[in-house]
Write an enzyme that holds these catalytic residues in place. Structure first.
Site, PDB file in Angstrom:
ATOM      1  N   LYS A 204       6.451   3.120   5.939  1.00 51.08           N
ATOM      2  CA  LYS A 204       6.443   4.848   6.217  1.00 51.08           C
ATOM      3  C   LYS A 204       8.010   5.485   6.542  1.00 51.08           C
ATOM      4  CE  LYS A 204       1.381   3.964   7.755  1.00 51.08           C
ATOM      5  NZ  LYS A 204       0.379   4.104   9.204  1.00 51.08           N
ATOM      6  N   ARG A 238       0.547  -4.760  10.284  1.00 50.50           N
ATOM      7  CA  ARG A 238      -0.852  -4.519   9.081  1.00 50.50           C
ATOM      8  C   ARG A 238       1.369  -3.954   8.314  1.00 50.50           C
ATOM      9  NH1 ARG A 238      -1.738   0.525   6.247  1.00 50.50           N
ATOM     10  NH2 ARG A 238      -4.535  -0.184   5.333  1.00 50.50           N
TER      11      ARG A 238
END
Length: 260
Positions: A204, A238
């Site tokens: 991210k 995740r």
């Protein structure tokens, strides 16, 4: 938890799985690499992402779930906010609902309660289209905890078992870089609630903002954040890079045996 995005526009792997066969093969490879869960998503939730109608989302995810089920009994999470997709996915073999909207969309709470599968409630400020436009909190950890507790109470009132509720602080979903890193330190507070904590920080922008690395070159940052998340009490990671993260988990767990 391995990420399998069946989308053309996800921030990291959009468009990689242009056919059901490719998506199923990649998912099964993740299982061979050590994934305990597969998270199947048919609608991108990256900042500014366009909405997808329910029929298109169903056409993307259901054949992939069915294809995986022909070869594996691995637990499958459906990454969706739509009640119809939740229903169809679980009927096709999904075993958990992972909802970035925390069951706030029409019909989602009732359907989730009826399906009686584990639910991951995620915090998001705003919507995927607007969430990164000047996010603001009084205290990000306390505000996220309050939101998740409120949604938990709604779930319990709807008939969802307490043990079936997981929390996700929602890294990158209406958060600045400082908010995101405060929430890494705040994982311990989430874990202290007794709920399992799922975290998704893989590749991210919170990594790119610190390192200057592009999306495709954020493996090292992703592994460091995964390790910090484990250290602070996260239960499910995740991730995009399954094999490498599994190695990090093994090293961390071995270290913990000697540290304790």
């Amino acid at each position: 938890m391995a990420i399998v995005n069946v989308t053309p526009d996800s921030f990291s792997d959009g468009g990689q799985f242009d056919s059901v066969q490719e998506a199923v093969e990649r998912a099964l490879r993740y299982v061979e690499e050590g994934a305990d869960w597969l998270d199947i998503g048919g609608e991108s939730t990256r900042p500014g992402a366009a909405a997808v109608d329910v029929n298109e989302e169903l056409e993307r995810v259901i054949p992939v779930i069915e294809g995986i089920r022909q070869h594996s009994s691995v637990p499958i999470s459906i990454d969706t906010s739509k009640a119809q997709v939740m229903q169809a996915a679980v009927e096709s073999g999904a075993t958990m609902i992972n909802d970035v909207c925390a069951l706030q969309q029409p019909g989602a709470l009732d359907v989730a309660a009826k399906l009686q599968v584990p639910i991951c409630l995620m915090h998001m400020q705003g919507t995927p289209r607007t969430m990164q436009q000047n996010p603001h909190y009084n205290n990000v950890v306390e505000d996220v905890l309050h939101f998740l507790d409120t949604r938990k109470q709604a779930c319990i009132e709807a008939g969802i078992a307490l043990d079936d509720i997981l929390f996700d602080p929602g890294y990158g979903f209406g958060k600045s870089v400082s908010h995101n890193y405060s929430l890494v330190a705040g994982i311990a507070s989430l874990a202290a609630t007794g709920h399992k904590v799922l975290v998704g920080m893989s590749r991210k922008s919170m990594i790119g903002a610190v390192t200057g690395r592009p999306v495709e070159d954020r493996l090292a940052g992703s592994i460091v954040l995964a390790t910090l998340a484990m250290q602070n009490g996260a239960h499910i990671l995740r991730v995009h890079d399954v094999k490498e993260t599994v190695d990090a988990v093994k090293i961390f767990q071995t270290y913990q045996q000697y540290a304790n």
